[in-house]
Write an enzyme that holds these catalytic residues in place. Structure first.
Site, short mmCIF file in Angstrom:
data_model
loop_
_atom_site.label_atom_id
_atom_site.label_comp_id
_atom_site.label_asym_id
_atom_site.label_seq_id
_atom_site.Cartn_x
_atom_site.Cartn_y
_atom_site.Cartn_z
N SER A 60 10.50 -3.03 -3.37
CA SER A 60 9.14 -2.47 -3.33
C SER A 60 9.09 -0.96 -3.12
O SER A 60 8.00 -0.39 -3.11
CB SER A 60 8.33 -3.17 -2.25
OG SER A 60 7.97 -4.46 -2.67
N LYS A 63 6.92 0.85 -5.56
CA LYS A 63 5.48 1.09 -5.47
C LYS A 63 5.13 2.55 -5.23
O LYS A 63 3.98 2.96 -5.48
CB LYS A 63 4.87 0.19 -4.39
CG LYS A 63 4.96 -1.30 -4.73
CD LYS A 63 4.34 -2.15 -3.64
CE LYS A 63 4.32 -3.63 -3.99
NZ LYS A 63 5.64 -4.28 -3.87
N SER A 117 2.69 -3.42 0.98
CA SER A 117 3.58 -3.84 -0.11
C SER A 117 3.05 -5.07 -0.82
O SER A 117 3.80 -5.97 -1.19
CB SER A 117 4.99 -4.10 0.44
OG SER A 117 5.96 -3.80 -0.52
N LYS A 224 7.50 3.81 2.84
CA LYS A 224 7.52 2.64 1.95
C LYS A 224 8.73 1.80 2.27
O LYS A 224 9.85 2.31 2.32
CB LYS A 224 7.54 3.06 0.47
CG LYS A 224 7.33 1.87 -0.46
CD LYS A 224 5.92 1.36 -0.38
CE LYS A 224 5.77 -0.11 -0.77
NZ LYS A 224 6.29 -1.06 0.23
#
Length: 307
Positions: A60, A63, A117, A224
């Site tokens: 992820s 993203k 996420s 993130k």
């Protein structure tokens, strides 16, 4: 160099929040992550790199690029987007609390993708691109090329595919680019968000997947996380360390706490030159995974897998 001078140098570094870079021994920094990079904010040249050029799944972390493409396409963030079923099944379980056949704003979907996420949110951002899903993925790869991320490739907007790959060095560049957008900084580091949906009307509470954003001991300005079986635990973060903001990239570590421990060791190393120790279980995982990945890279390219 005299012992007195070394002591004076250390005291001077501590008084300003950091020892001089020339006095830090990279070998003193032991990390549990298989691959890592640390750089001053705005610089693409790492101060520390551990297998920084290994091409690995990034889950992820993807993203962050999804958010860049959304913002650079200048789509209306306040537009309400229908929550539709995926055109093709996700490669792994993609459970979501967001209800099909409801609606959410593009801004809230962006918020959930970065902060929590949320995979359905990240899929919808690409699905509702004006030129279509495939064009969105191409825009992700085009942006990677423009940033000089030469060892990066995307096949989806969520990170659920282990074919989304990059390197720690490339992700330093992505973090620096994402930091240029105040909205990405804000949304990725918010501690929680109550999101209101419509058609039907309902609300859901979401939280941040990185507990460091809620810690009073950390000043995190971009965050993130990522996880797949193929990628292990991953973290990209920009935080105040050693008296200035630094980009930290950690790829493939054991358990949810290990990237947090590595972050602490990096901060201690930047501030004191001392790297700390890694728990035996995490270190064993790192050695095993490094051996497996090196073998995979050797098969793909005999020149790319040097330890």
């Amino acid at each position: 160099m005299s012992r007195f001078f070394l002591w004076a140098l250390l005291i001077s570094g501590l008084s300003t929040g950091s020892v001089f870079a020339s006095e830090r021994d990279a070998n003193a920094l032991q990390l549990a992550s298989v691959s890592a990079a640390v750089a001053r904010l705005g610089s693409d040249e790492p101060e520390f790199s551990k297998r920084g050029d290994w091409v690995m799944p990034i889950a992820s972390i993807t993203k962050l690029m999804t958010a860049l493409v959304v913002l650079e396409s200048e789509q209306d963030l306040d537009a309400w987007l229908p929550v539709v079923k995926r055109a093709r099944p996700a490669p792994v379980n993609a459970f979501s609390r967001i209800r099909l056949e409801s609606e959410a704003t593009r801004r809230d979907l962006l918020h959930l993708a970065l902060m929590s996420s949320e995979n359905r949110a990240a899929y919808l951002l690409a699905r509702h691109h004006p030129e279509g899903y495939e064009a969105f993925i191409e825009a992700m790869n085009a942006k990677a090329r423009a940033l000089g991320m030469n060892n990066t490739h995307f096949v989806d907007s969520t990170g659920l595919s282990d074919a989304n790959v990059s390197t720690a060095s490339d992700l330093v560049k992505l973090a620096n680019a994402a930091y240029e957008y105040p909205l990405i900084r804000e949304l990725s580091t918010s501690s929680g968000r109550w999101v209101q949906f419509r058609g039907p009307r309902y609300g859901l509470q979401f939280g941040n997947t990185n507990p460091l954003v809620r810690s009073g001991r950390w000043d995190v300005s971009l965050s993130k996380t990522g996880y797949l079986n193929a990628s292990g635990r991953c973290l990209v973060m920009i935080a105040e360390m050693g008296g200035e903001p630094h980009v930290v990239v950690l790829l493939d570590s054991l358990g949810t706490r290990t990237p947090l421990g590595d972050s602490g060791r990096i901060r201690r190393w930047l501030e004191t030159g001392v790297g700390g120790n890694v728990a035996a279980a995490a270190l064993n995982y790192e050695r095993q995974r490094a051996s497996e990945i090196a073998a995979e890279l050797e098969v793909a390219s005999p020149q790319s897998a040097g330890l």
